[in-house]
Write a protein that holds these residues in place. Structure first.
Motif, mmCIF file in Angstrom:
data_model
loop_
_atom_site.group_PDB
_atom_site.id
_atom_site.type_symbol
_atom_site.label_atom_id
_atom_site.label_comp_id
_atom_site.label_asym_id
_atom_site.label_seq_id
_atom_site.Cartn_x
_atom_site.Cartn_y
_atom_site.Cartn_z
ATOM 1 N N ASP A 68 0.835 -1.197 0.000
ATOM 2 C CA ASP A 68 0.000 0.000 0.000
ATOM 3 C C ASP A 68 0.871 1.248 0.000
ATOM 4 O O ASP A 68 1.702 1.397 0.898
ATOM 5 N N PRO A 69 0.716 2.107 -0.989
ATOM 6 C CA PRO A 69 -0.135 2.040 -2.164
ATOM 7 C C PRO A 69 0.314 0.923 -3.115
ATOM 8 O O PRO A 69 1.435 0.442 -3.039
ATOM 9 N N CYS A 70 -0.580 0.566 -4.051
ATOM 10 C CA CYS A 70 -0.315 -0.543 -4.970
ATOM 11 C C CYS A 70 0.751 -0.162 -5.994
ATOM 12 O O CYS A 70 1.161 0.997 -6.101
ATOM 13 N N THR A 71 1.176 -1.143 -6.776
ATOM 14 C CA THR A 71 2.249 -0.921 -7.748
ATOM 15 C C THR A 71 1.843 0.039 -8.862
ATOM 16 O O THR A 71 2.694 0.729 -9.418
ATOM 17 N N PHE A 72 0.562 0.096 -9.200
ATOM 18 C CA PHE A 72 0.119 1.055 -10.219
ATOM 19 C C PHE A 72 0.239 2.484 -9.682
ATOM 20 O O PHE A 72 0.696 3.390 -10.372
ATOM 21 N N THR A 77 6.563 5.221 -14.052
ATOM 22 C CA THR A 77 6.428 5.209 -15.508
ATOM 23 C C THR A 77 4.987 5.409 -15.970
ATOM 24 O O THR A 77 4.738 5.504 -17.163
ATOM 25 N N ARG A 78 4.040 5.478 -15.046
ATOM 26 C CA ARG A 78 2.642 5.664 -15.414
ATOM 27 C C ARG A 78 2.242 7.129 -15.242
ATOM 28 O O ARG A 78 2.741 7.808 -14.357
ATOM 29 N N THR A 82 -3.907 10.921 -15.503
ATOM 30 C CA THR A 82 -5.069 10.279 -16.110
ATOM 31 C C THR A 82 -5.516 9.139 -15.212
ATOM 32 O O THR A 82 -4.723 8.266 -14.870
ATOM 33 N N ILE A 83 -6.793 9.157 -14.824
ATOM 34 C CA ILE A 83 -7.342 8.127 -13.936
ATOM 35 C C ILE A 83 -8.469 7.405 -14.659
ATOM 36 O O ILE A 83 -9.432 8.028 -15.103
ATOM 37 N N CYS A 84 -8.333 6.096 -14.774
ATOM 38 C CA CYS A 84 -9.350 5.257 -15.389
ATOM 39 C C CYS A 84 -10.204 4.649 -14.277
ATOM 40 O O CYS A 84 -9.694 3.917 -13.424
ATOM 41 N N GLY A 103 -2.083 5.143 -17.726
ATOM 42 C CA GLY A 103 -2.400 5.982 -16.574
ATOM 43 C C GLY A 103 -2.571 5.132 -15.329
ATOM 44 O O GLY A 103 -2.112 3.993 -15.264
ATOM 45 N N VAL A 104 -3.256 5.686 -14.342
ATOM 46 C CA VAL A 104 -3.532 4.967 -13.095
ATOM 47 C C VAL A 104 -5.018 4.638 -13.041
ATOM 48 O O VAL A 104 -5.782 5.019 -13.917
ATOM 49 N N TYR A 105 -5.415 3.945 -11.989
ATOM 50 C CA TYR A 105 -6.775 3.427 -11.900
ATOM 51 C C TYR A 105 -7.493 3.908 -10.636
ATOM 52 O O TYR A 105 -6.871 4.363 -9.697
ATOM 53 N N HIS A 106 -8.821 3.727 -10.679
ATOM 54 C CA HIS A 106 -9.646 3.893 -9.488
ATOM 55 C C HIS A 106 -10.768 2.860 -9.577
ATOM 56 O O HIS A 106 -11.496 2.822 -10.572
#
Length: 199
Positions: A68-72, A77-78, A82-84, A103-106
């Motif tokens: 925590d936080p995760c690897t993404f 390099t990300r 931009t959040i998907c 990008g990164v995620y949610h």
């Protein structure tokens, strides 16, 4: 009189709680486990216990992770601008397979569904709104279902209420490649027509 010995009945009952596993499948799995070696049964048991002990939700994006936080979220390099937004953690693998998103995620962990009693407070929306200050674009990659559409509309409204200048986009949907238009449902065809492009 019980059909199976109590330990077998208990295992079958527990296996039936898994998604997509009915009574017959639960029985087959239970008897398979019974026939496996003690080593294999111990490995399965240890894997389940380890999963429950070590995995949790990322405090930033709600992905399932062991750090925590995760690897993404920590990847240099990300693009963190931009959040998907996705419905479930399993959706990340599908997006990653496309090799087009960096990008990164949610992860929301579901969609709005008043019929099933799922409201905005049941989804992980709060920490998404906290991330908007650092973002340039939010991509709503939600399923083209009634619930997915309702969730996308709700999120777009909430995001623009917080940051009016932020770009909010929706992934395009339409008729899958290789399928017959005759079998496409109403929502799929509507989206395909709305998201048409020039040739």
């Amino acid at each position: 009189m019980e059909r199976f010995a109590p330990p077998m009945s208990r295992l079958i009952d527990e296996l039936r709680k898994l998604p997509g596993v009915g009574s017959k499948s639960a029985q087959r799995l239970a008897f398979h486990i019974l026939r496996t070696s003690q080593t294999d049964a111990d490995l399965l048991s240890a894997a389940i216990l380890n999963l429950k002990a070590t995995l949790h939700l990322c405090s930033v994006c709600n992905n399932i992770t062991d750090v925590d936080p995760c690897t993404f979220c920590t990847s240099p390099t990300r693009s963190h601008r931009t959040i998907c937004v996705l419905e479930e953690p399993t959706n990340i693998a599908a997006v990653e397979r496309s090799r087009t998103y960096n990008g990164v995620y949610h992860v929301l962990h579901g969609t709005l569904s008043p019929v099933n009693g799922v409201g905005p407070e049941d989804l992980r929306i709060g920490n998404l709104l906290n991330r908007l200050a650092e973002a340039d674009e939010i991509i709503l990659a939600l399923s083209p279902t009634t619930e997915g559409e309702a969730t996308a509309t709700y999120l777009a409204t909430e995001i623009h209420r917080t940051r009016r200048d932020l770009r909010v986009s929706r992934i395009a949907t339409g008729v899958p490649a290789g399928s017959d238009i005759e079998y496409a449902d109403e929502i799929t065809l509507t989206r395909a027509i709305e998201n048409r492009r020039d040739l």
